[in-house]
Write a protein that holds these residues in place. Sequence first.
Motif, PDB file in Angstrom:
ATOM      1  N   TYR A  97     -20.265  28.274 -20.294  1.00  0.00           N
ATOM      2  CA  TYR A  97     -21.172  27.141 -20.447  1.00  0.00           C
ATOM      3  C   TYR A  97     -20.597  25.820 -19.933  1.00  0.00           C
ATOM      4  O   TYR A  97     -21.334  24.844 -19.818  1.00  0.00           O
ATOM      5  CB  TYR A  97     -21.554  26.969 -21.929  1.00  0.00           C
ATOM      6  CG  TYR A  97     -22.401  28.105 -22.463  1.00  0.00           C
ATOM      7  CD1 TYR A  97     -23.768  28.163 -22.211  1.00  0.00           C
ATOM      8  CD2 TYR A  97     -21.829  29.120 -23.222  1.00  0.00           C
ATOM      9  CE1 TYR A  97     -24.545  29.203 -22.700  1.00  0.00           C
ATOM     10  CE2 TYR A  97     -22.594  30.170 -23.712  1.00  0.00           C
ATOM     11  CZ  TYR A  97     -23.955  30.207 -23.452  1.00  0.00           C
ATOM     12  OH  TYR A  97     -24.717  31.240 -23.922  1.00  0.00           O
ATOM     13  N   GLY A  98     -19.300  25.779 -19.695  1.00  0.00           N
ATOM     14  CA  GLY A  98     -18.691  24.509 -19.316  1.00  0.00           C
ATOM     15  C   GLY A  98     -18.496  23.594 -20.512  1.00  0.00           C
ATOM     16  O   GLY A  98     -18.373  22.380 -20.359  1.00  0.00           O
ATOM     17  N   TRP A  99     -18.468  24.161 -21.722  1.00  0.00           N
ATOM     18  CA  TRP A  99     -18.314  23.386 -22.948  1.00  0.00           C
ATOM     19  C   TRP A  99     -16.921  23.592 -23.531  1.00  0.00           C
ATOM     20  O   TRP A  99     -16.108  24.330 -22.975  1.00  0.00           O
ATOM     21  CB  TRP A  99     -19.387  23.774 -23.967  1.00  0.00           C
ATOM     22  CG  TRP A  99     -20.784  23.536 -23.470  1.00  0.00           C
ATOM     23  CD1 TRP A  99     -21.165  22.672 -22.477  1.00  0.00           C
ATOM     24  CD2 TRP A  99     -21.976  24.189 -23.914  1.00  0.00           C
ATOM     25  NE1 TRP A  99     -22.526  22.735 -22.283  1.00  0.00           N
ATOM     26  CE2 TRP A  99     -23.062  23.658 -23.150  1.00  0.00           C
ATOM     27  CE3 TRP A  99     -22.256  25.147 -24.870  1.00  0.00           C
ATOM     28  CZ2 TRP A  99     -24.372  24.063 -23.329  1.00  0.00           C
ATOM     29  CZ3 TRP A  99     -23.565  25.558 -25.046  1.00  0.00           C
ATOM     30  CH2 TRP A  99     -24.606  25.014 -24.286  1.00  0.00           C
ATOM     31  N   GLN A 100     -16.654  22.936 -24.671  1.00  0.00           N
ATOM     32  CA  GLN A 100     -15.333  23.000 -25.268  1.00  0.00           C
ATOM     33  C   GLN A 100     -15.434  23.280 -26.760  1.00  0.00           C
ATOM     34  O   GLN A 100     -16.384  22.871 -27.427  1.00  0.00           O
ATOM     35  CB  GLN A 100     -14.582  21.677 -25.049  1.00  0.00           C
ATOM     36  CG  GLN A 100     -14.312  21.385 -23.585  1.00  0.00           C
ATOM     37  CD  GLN A 100     -13.759  19.986 -23.368  1.00  0.00           C
ATOM     38  OE1 GLN A 100     -14.224  19.027 -23.973  1.00  0.00           O
ATOM     39  NE2 GLN A 100     -12.771  19.867 -22.513  1.00  0.00           N
ATOM     40  N   LEU A 101     -14.431  23.985 -27.275  1.00  0.00           N
ATOM     41  CA  LEU A 101     -14.373  24.318 -28.694  1.00  0.00           C
ATOM     42  C   LEU A 101     -13.531  23.288 -29.435  1.00  0.00           C
ATOM     43  O   LEU A 101     -12.431  22.953 -28.998  1.00  0.00           O
ATOM     44  CB  LEU A 101     -13.768  25.709 -28.877  1.00  0.00           C
ATOM     45  CG  LEU A 101     -13.491  26.140 -30.326  1.00  0.00           C
ATOM     46  CD1 LEU A 101     -14.797  26.325 -31.093  1.00  0.00           C
ATOM     47  CD2 LEU A 101     -12.661  27.417 -30.359  1.00  0.00           C
ATOM     48  N   ASP A 102     -14.058  22.796 -30.537  1.00  0.00           N
ATOM     49  CA  ASP A 102     -13.305  21.892 -31.418  1.00  0.00           C
ATOM     50  C   ASP A 102     -13.105  22.627 -32.735  1.00  0.00           C
ATOM     51  O   ASP A 102     -14.012  22.723 -33.557  1.00  0.00           O
ATOM     52  CB  ASP A 102     -14.093  20.599 -31.611  1.00  0.00           C
ATOM     53  CG  ASP A 102     -13.348  19.596 -32.494  1.00  0.00           C
ATOM     54  OD1 ASP A 102     -12.192  19.878 -32.851  1.00  0.00           O
ATOM     55  OD2 ASP A 102     -13.926  18.547 -32.834  1.00  0.00           O
TER      56      ASP A 102
END
Length: 594
Positions: free
Chosen positions: A271-276
């Motif tokens: 997705y091009g997202w990041q995990l926090d």
Amino acid sequence: MKKTNSQNEALTQAQVILLENEIISRSQTPDQFRLINNQYNLLQSWHDHHTGWRIYRTPASIRLIRTPVSFIQGYVFRNLRQPRDFACFIWTLWYAETRLNDGGGGGGHSNAQQFLMSQLAERLEEQSATGYLAPHVAPFDFKRQSDRYSLFHALKALEALGGLHLEDGSSEEWVNQSGQENALYEFTEVTRSLILALDMEQVRLAAKTLQGNPRSLVSARLPGTEKVNPLQRAWRTLLLGPVLLKYDDPEAFAALRQHQETFQFEVGQTYGWQLDLRYEYAMIIRPSGTGLGPNGPLNLTGAADQAALLCCQLIRQKIEGEWRYPASDGCLVVPESEIAEVFRQVREEHGSRWGSTARKTSFQELLQEVYAKLRLAGLMRGPDRSGNVLILPTMARFSVGYFVEEESVLPQSGVEKPQQLAFDQTPEPDHNGKPNSSISRAASKEMAAGYNTVQAGRILGVSQQSVSRWLEAGFLRGERSGRGWIIPEAELERMKEIRQGQGGASRPQPTLETTRPKDEAAPENKAKATIKASRNNGESNRGYNSYEAARLLGVADVTILDWLKKGKLKGEKIGLNWSIPAGEIERVKSTRLK
């Protein structure tokens, strides 16, 4: 290689479109339909492995059947804002199903799929009066304008999804003319896909769990989902948003922690997202401009949004001070009266900054708006029927306030007016003191050389906005890194001395290193080493704040605050901050090593 990159971009785009749109219609969005249709096999294979969701595909539409594993805090459809709006939506699907079963076939343009709005209203009134609604829910009465609006909103939501065509008339006139006017609608093939995806058994189980209390504080995990693989549950919860809580699903949370690296890689690649990932919860960070599942972000313009964020700030201070500390899952149950008192203090202090409409709104009405904002953002639950509220650990993400520059040690052109509300959502270290999100890890080398503006503001006891202005004006030295700054440890120490009146004349020039010599300490140890060095250089009598202590001891900020409150760590409370002697840090270190 160019072809491969292009294919990867197309697949990422298809994944995002599929997730963030309830229906992809061939007639309404032909380009998106074509893109997803071309990537169908890869998309379904990915979901088979990660979420277990099915992609329902017909010649007219494509839909990802996004089966949740927990109650979603938020609006699934923007048009459905009230419980009765959603009830009308579900009952309209029931009505469509009865028409399909009566011989409407596959949809198309059969007259069997056409209906008058007045006919639908009549059938819904009949059904709701036969006891199919929960005991605490009043039957529909479309003589009431509020119920007519609920049906109007339900049909608008279905129309926006492509499940309805307005053939003739006006639904607005039906609402405003006490039901005397009419509107002719026709169900489409999209409605059939929604009906097939509606699991009424799951709805009944969910209703039984809530027991008519939608603001229940119980775990949001849906009954019957224990059959779903824990890691798949983590994927489903995080993709639908807004947060995966350890409180709700400790099994899924543990699985996410165990597979953190793989999950983080997949969410970035797909997705091009990041995990926090924090100690008590996890979220997915998405670029601005993308959808956020069912929830919209809190903004800085609306009065209710500002009030909600300011309440978060004050609640943080209460927890650090007079309130008891949250449980190990990061959640805290408090009486509603405590939250109402927090809001009263916020309104009393900051209400003059809000618009005239908010200032004229009654206390209770605005308080309910604030509650709604906090629930939708995944920051709290309740109040429940017992008058309790569940504070979620996500509330600790926000540090907000209206900032006025008061620093007298720097030259200023004049007194500044209060600025716009500002906040940060910077990821914290996890309970082992290590960066635990992809954002943190990507910046680990930069953090070894210094601090960002949020961290610098905490250490100096000023706003992030103040730090940014000092950097722009040259009063504080740092190095640009993308859109942010990296500020050396030595610069923060120099600024501390200036603010404390200890070294205004001395301004040592900072040295920023872009590469690390072979004999230099590893990045993960450098921050600790620089803090130690600054204290050992004739400053050992000066205490550490909680942020510095956390970095030195390798624990989270909240752990330091908990130790201070329980007396496990000794320090002095100065205003809202703590000063912890260096001897205490060494004592706790030696104790933990034994």
